[in-house]
Design a protein around this motif. Structure first.
Motif, PDB file in Angstrom:
ATOM      1  N   GLU A 362     125.005  31.332  52.544  1.00 43.26           N
ATOM      2  CA  GLU A 362     123.866  31.584  51.666  1.00 43.26           C
ATOM      3  C   GLU A 362     123.801  33.068  51.358  1.00 43.26           C
ATOM      4  OE1 GLU A 362     120.411  30.143  53.628  1.00 43.26           O
ATOM      5  OE2 GLU A 362     120.910  28.014  53.334  1.00 43.26           O
ATOM      6  N   MET A 363     123.586  33.392  50.093  1.00 47.57           N
ATOM      7  CA  MET A 363     123.511  34.783  49.668  1.00 47.57           C
ATOM      8  C   MET A 363     122.075  35.136  49.314  1.00 47.57           C
ATOM      9  SD  MET A 363     125.620  36.812  46.666  1.00 47.57           S
ATOM     10  CE  MET A 363     125.083  35.709  45.370  1.00 47.57           C
ATOM     11  N   SER A 364     121.669  36.341  49.674  1.00 42.90           N
ATOM     12  CA  SER A 364     120.326  36.813  49.334  1.00 42.90           C
ATOM     13  C   SER A 364     120.402  38.272  48.934  1.00 42.90           C
ATOM     14  CB  SER A 364     119.367  36.631  50.524  1.00 42.90           C
ATOM     15  OG  SER A 364     119.826  37.364  51.641  1.00 42.90           O
ATOM     16  N   LEU A 365     119.444  38.691  48.111  1.00 39.16           N
ATOM     17  CA  LEU A 365     119.379  40.067  47.649  1.00 39.16           C
ATOM     18  C   LEU A 365     118.513  40.895  48.587  1.00 39.16           C
ATOM     19  CD1 LEU A 365     118.941  39.489  43.812  1.00 39.16           C
ATOM     20  CD2 LEU A 365     121.044  39.955  45.069  1.00 39.16           C
ATOM     21  N   GLU A 366     118.906  42.151  48.768  1.00 39.82           N
ATOM     22  CA  GLU A 366     118.206  43.033  49.681  1.00 39.82           C
ATOM     23  C   GLU A 366     116.991  43.696  49.038  1.00 39.82           C
ATOM     24  OE1 GLU A 366     119.245  44.041  53.203  1.00 39.82           O
ATOM     25  OE2 GLU A 366     119.730  41.958  52.717  1.00 39.82           O
ATOM     26  N   ALA A 368     113.622  43.982  47.754  1.00 38.94           N
ATOM     27  CA  ALA A 368     112.396  43.188  47.765  1.00 38.94           C
ATOM     28  C   ALA A 368     111.672  43.256  46.425  1.00 38.94           C
ATOM     29  CB  ALA A 368     111.476  43.674  48.886  1.00 38.94           C
ATOM     30  N   GLN A 369     111.700  44.429  45.754  1.00 47.11           N
ATOM     31  CA  GLN A 369     111.029  44.565  44.463  1.00 47.11           C
ATOM     32  C   GLN A 369     111.671  43.654  43.426  1.00 47.11           C
ATOM     33  OE1 GLN A 369     111.082  48.696  43.431  1.00 47.11           O
ATOM     34  NE2 GLN A 369     109.629  49.269  45.031  1.00 47.11           N
ATOM     35  N   TYR A 370     112.992  43.511  43.517  1.00 51.37           N
ATOM     36  CA  TYR A 370     113.688  42.634  42.586  1.00 51.37           C
ATOM     37  C   TYR A 370     113.237  41.185  42.760  1.00 51.37           C
ATOM     38  CZ  TYR A 370     117.662  40.720  39.977  1.00 51.37           C
ATOM     39  OH  TYR A 370     118.459  40.080  39.077  1.00 51.37           O
ATOM     40  N   VAL A 371     112.954  40.802  44.003  1.00 52.69           N
ATOM     41  CA  VAL A 371     112.506  39.443  44.278  1.00 52.69           C
ATOM     42  C   VAL A 371     111.080  39.234  43.796  1.00 52.69           C
ATOM     43  CG1 VAL A 371     112.079  37.763  46.101  1.00 52.69           C
ATOM     44  CG2 VAL A 371     114.063  39.274  46.248  1.00 52.69           C
ATOM     45  N   LYS A 372     110.218  40.249  43.960  1.00 54.18           N
ATOM     46  CA  LYS A 372     108.818  40.118  43.580  1.00 54.18           C
ATOM     47  C   LYS A 372     108.641  39.916  42.084  1.00 54.18           C
ATOM     48  CE  LYS A 372     106.853  42.781  47.416  1.00 54.18           C
ATOM     49  NZ  LYS A 372     106.126  44.015  47.797  1.00 54.18           N
ATOM     50  N   LYS A 373     109.602  40.381  41.298  1.00 56.72           N
ATOM     51  CA  LYS A 373     109.482  40.250  39.854  1.00 56.72           C
ATOM     52  C   LYS A 373     109.788  38.827  39.382  1.00 56.72           C
ATOM     53  CE  LYS A 373     110.656  45.081  38.882  1.00 56.72           C
ATOM     54  NZ  LYS A 373     111.643  46.000  38.250  1.00 56.72           N
ATOM     55  N   GLY A 374     110.027  37.928  40.314  1.00 53.09           N
ATOM     56  CA  GLY A 374     110.283  36.554  39.930  1.00 53.09           C
ATOM     57  C   GLY A 374     111.748  36.239  39.758  1.00 53.09           C
ATOM     58  N   ILE A 409     122.107  45.172  45.782  1.00 50.79           N
ATOM     59  CA  ILE A 409     122.804  44.939  47.036  1.00 50.79           C
ATOM     60  C   ILE A 409     122.505  43.522  47.523  1.00 50.79           C
ATOM     61  CG2 ILE A 409     123.081  45.687  49.425  1.00 50.79           C
ATOM     62  CD1 ILE A 409     124.098  47.717  47.456  1.00 50.79           C
ATOM     63  N   ALA A 410     123.540  42.800  47.956  1.00 51.15           N
ATOM     64  CA  ALA A 410     123.393  41.442  48.456  1.00 51.15           C
ATOM     65  C   ALA A 410     124.057  41.326  49.828  1.00 51.15           C
ATOM     66  CB  ALA A 410     124.007  40.430  47.486  1.00 51.15           C
ATOM     67  N   THR A 411     123.642  40.324  50.595  1.00 48.80           N
ATOM     68  CA  THR A 411     124.237  40.030  51.898  1.00 48.80           C
ATOM     69  C   THR A 411     124.413  38.525  52.034  1.00 48.80           C
ATOM     70  OG1 THR A 411     122.045  39.978  52.931  1.00 48.80           O
ATOM     71  CG2 THR A 411     123.262  42.053  53.055  1.00 48.80           C
ATOM     72  N   LEU A 412     125.244  38.130  53.012  1.00 46.54           N
ATOM     73  CA  LEU A 412     125.487  36.725  53.301  1.00 46.54           C
ATOM     74  C   LEU A 412     124.926  36.370  54.665  1.00 46.54           C
ATOM     75  CD1 LEU A 412     129.163  35.946  52.186  1.00 46.54           C
ATOM     76  CD2 LEU A 412     127.068  35.042  51.190  1.00 46.54           C
ATOM     77  N   LYS A 413     124.497  35.117  54.782  1.00 45.86           N
ATOM     78  CA  LYS A 413     124.175  34.509  56.066  1.00 45.86           C
ATOM     79  C   LYS A 413     124.810  33.128  56.101  1.00 45.86           C
ATOM     80  CE  LYS A 413     119.980  36.346  58.205  1.00 45.86           C
ATOM     81  NZ  LYS A 413     118.596  36.031  58.640  1.00 45.86           N
ATOM     82  N   PRO A 439     126.834  44.561  53.373  1.00 47.28           N
ATOM     83  CA  PRO A 439     126.387  44.382  51.986  1.00 47.28           C
ATOM     84  C   PRO A 439     127.540  44.406  50.982  1.00 47.28           C
ATOM     85  CG  PRO A 439     125.863  46.589  52.748  1.00 47.28           C
ATOM     86  CD  PRO A 439     126.378  45.848  53.936  1.00 47.28           C
ATOM     87  N   PHE A 440     127.265  43.865  49.818  1.00 48.92           N
ATOM     88  CA  PHE A 440     128.232  43.842  48.719  1.00 48.92           C
ATOM     89  C   PHE A 440     127.456  43.745  47.417  1.00 48.92           C
ATOM     90  CE2 PHE A 440     127.536  39.562  50.253  1.00 48.92           C
ATOM     91  CZ  PHE A 440     127.294  38.828  49.107  1.00 48.92           C
TER      92      PHE A 440
END
Length: 671
Positions: A362-366, A368-374, A409-413, A439-440
């Motif tokens: 699973e990939m997620s972005l680091e 937080a502001q980018y996520v808050k914008k929807g 920046i993104a990371t994997l889990k 990160p990548f």
């Protein structure tokens, strides 16, 4: 002036000698206090990923604190400028490779930890023997002191005309306004494979410590697996002390490694060793957290652990090709120098579980502001599921990201569902998650590489902007690692790393010889270096020429002219332009057909405007471009960095798109 050279020299020059002797560079690897740092907040590349204490929730170490200190940087000493009037002389710079400002603890509440480096007895002072400084290209460097000038003046005739006086002044001021690479004046015996010998010795000792800790960890696992339940109090105390001692030693080793990263410029082989040891310590923290939690669970008894998760297992990312910039829908692993992603299922000594499904990425972005914008913070991945082998290993050789991260920046889990048996005999399911990957950034096209690579390097150097300034050595080590990954080289044995001369050029010309790097100076530097690295990485022929030492690269215009003086007509040097980022400038010696005078010319090779895009093809038909230096591609050399002077056909011949054709015997070669 016409009758006495001494009067003439006295009339045009005035010297102010320094009243106190210049201070030599301090021994940075003796007696320095490690940087202030929270224990285990650094990944193998210095990125905070959560402490093992938080990950494992181990109550044994709640009261444990690692001593820490803060440090203040002081500017390094510089030689006083020799004033020549009316000539302007550039001052020499101190030896940047062996200058490190002393670190002084400022916290009155915490005592500084003991120095991790062995102290050596002071050697008695020896008479100073003048040494000829070594320039990057193996030639004798100019000296800016009075002795050199007076030696030159001693060779002048006793009577000089006004024109001769002016010629002498011009000779002294030749190229003085250019930015020179400083000459190096140090004892090669203090180095081992390009790294400070004391640091190398310390790294080897740390490597042995880590091996010993791994052996003790295996022994601890065996003891905990063999213990009886309910566990006796004395056995519990013994195992608890062993876990506590191992974690304390691991904390101290981690601090030592991060201290070395900040105070010493390391060769690629030693830098790779340091990052590998840091990664081993991180794995050790995760395992110790599992062991400690299981021990508490067993010692607490079933009545006190109702509702608690008793599956003491986790997924661990053992190998990965990150950090890097990846193009969407392309394999994450490219070439034979990068590791495929490997995930391992590990468990505590008395715990056991069985996977009931595949391991999923699973990939997620680091941001937080980018996520808050929807925006979406989890992106689609192809080939994201792999089954665990019989030994608990899952490999992801063809992981592909289907969408770009818009320079974020993104990371994997990784996660997997497992079954385990509770102490009461009931079978239960649980979801296990891995630690975060390095990160990548996922690009949509190659034009985004420069920006995405710059964001990754900034993320590592400044720990996601948690700090605003870092020592030069720390930045140089991260830059070396970033460059090797960008050019797809073996991290432990690269074909051509950034040499000590290259790194010194960057520090002097891009950072004005500063001993620290902040966010603003990094941004200005990357605006130039990012385009240079993009040219090396994405032009196949240019990359091959660079790796084999046929592109000089990091040399100033003035030093290129100095290098060409005395060389045969037609000798040329290719360098990275300092004013036109990402473009190649060609300096060459040319003989005037009328006057016979030899002069140095400069040509800007711009692939955007030149009809011939290939550098070898461009040089092929140029009569003034005949010979070029082949550089040594090793990290460090005490005898200069030029290996030989070769003919362009010998160096460029295999890269000509239209190879030369020998004329037929008995016929003229041209009409």
């Amino acid at each position: 002036c016409k009758h006495s050279r001494k009067v003439c020299l006295g009339g045009i020059m005035s010297f102010n000698r320094p009243t106190t002797p210049a201070k030599g560079p301090p021994d940075f690897f003796f007696g320095l206090t490690p940087e202030a740092k929270t224990p285990s907040t650094n990944s193998p590349f210095g990125v905070p990923q959560g402490s093992p204490k938080e990950t494992g929730k181990n109550p044994f170490f709640d009261n444990y604190q690692v001593p820490s200190t803060t440090a203040s940087e002081q500017p390094s000493a510089k030689r006083k400028r020799i004033e020549i009037e009316p000539i302007t002389v550039q001052p020499r710079t101190d030896n940047v490779f062996f200058t490190m400002p002393p670190l002084t603890p400022t916290s009155p509440m915490v005592a500084p930890p003991s120095c991790p480096f062995p102290q050596t007895p002071q050697k008695p002072p020896t008479p100073h023997t003048p040494q000829t400084p070594q320039t990057p290209f193996g030639l004798s460097g100019f000296s800016d002191d009075l002795d050199q000038i007076m030696t030159m003046a001693g060779d002048l005739p006793p009577v000089m005309s006004d024109g001769e006086v002016q010629a002498f002044v011009d000779m002294l001021s030749h190229d003085r306004t250019e930015e020179f690479l400083p000459s190096f004046n140090f004892d090669a015996n203090d180095l081992q494979d390009g790294s400070p010998a004391a640091i190398v010795k310390n790294l080897k000792e740390i490597e042995k410590k880590v091996e010993r800790l791994n052996t003790q960890l295996d022994h601890l696992r065996y003891e905990q697996r063999q213990m009886v339940v309910p566990i006796p109090a004395n056995e519990f105390d013994k195992l608890r002390c062993e876990i506590n001692n191992l974690q304390q030693e691991a904390y101290l080793i981690q601090e030592e490694l991060m201290h070395i990263l900040s105070v010493a410029m390391l060769s690629p082989v030693h830098l790779h060793l340091l990052f590998s040891l840091t990664e081993e310590i991180e794995f050790m923290f995760i395992k110790l957290g599992l062991y400690g939690n299981e021990l508490i669970f067993i010692a607490s008894g079933e009545s006190q652990t109702q509702g608690q998760l008793s599956c003491f297992a986790t997924l661990l990312i053992k190998k990965q090709p990150f950090p890097k910039s990846i193009k969407q829908n392309i394999k994450t692993t490219s070439g034979g120098t990068e590791d495929a992603i490997v995930v391992e299922l590990i468990n505590a000594p008395k715990s056991d579980c069985k996977a009931v499904g595949k391991v999923k990425a699973e990939m997620s972005l680091e941001d937080a502001q980018y996520v808050k914008k929807g925006k979406r913070n989890s992106l689609a991945i192809q080939n994201d599921q792999q089954a665990l082998s019989s030994n608990g290993i899952a490999r992801f050789p063809d992981l592909r990201f289907m969408h770009g991260t818009r320079l974020k920046i993104a990371t994997l889990k990784f996660c997997v569902e497992v079954q385990y048996i509770q102490p009461n005999g009931v079978v239960q399911n649980a979801i296990l998650e891995s630690n975060k990957s390095n990160p990548f950034v996922v690009m949509t096209n190659e034009n985004q590489w420069e920006s995405s690579a710059g964001n990754l390097l900034k993320y590592y150097v400044f720990q996601n902007l948690a700090i605003s300034e870092v020592p030069w050595c720390r930045f140089a080590n991260y830059l070396q690692n970033h460059y090797l990954r960008a050019t797809r080289q073996d991290l432990a044995n690269p074909a051509r790393p950034l040499s000590r001369y290259d790194l010194d050029f960057i520090q002097v010309n891009q950072f004005k010889n500063a001993q620290t790097v902040n966010v603003q100076t990094f941004t200005n530097f990357w605006d130039w270096f990012g385009k240079v690295l993009h040219s090396i990485r994405h032009q196949k022929v240019f990359l091959q020429l660079w790796l084999t030492g046929l592109i000089y690269g990091f040399i100033s215009k003035g030093d290129a002219e100095r290098l060409l003086q005395g060389q045969p007509v037609g000798t040329f040097v290719t360098r990275f332009s300092e004013r036109r980022a990402g473009q190649v400038a060609i300096a060459f010696s040319k003989k005037d057909p009328n006057s016979g005078r030899i002069s140095i010319k400069h040509y800007l090779f711009d692939t955007q405007t030149n009809q011939i895009k290939n550098l070898p093809d461009f040089c092929k038909e140029k009569v003034n471009l005949m010979y070029l230096p082949r550089l040594k591609t090793e990290y460090f050399s005490t005898s200069g960095n030029i290996q030989s002077i070769v003919h362009k056909d010998e160096g460029f011949g295999e890269h000509y798109t239209t190879p030369p054709v020998d004329p037929l015997i008995g016929y003229d070669p041209d009409v």
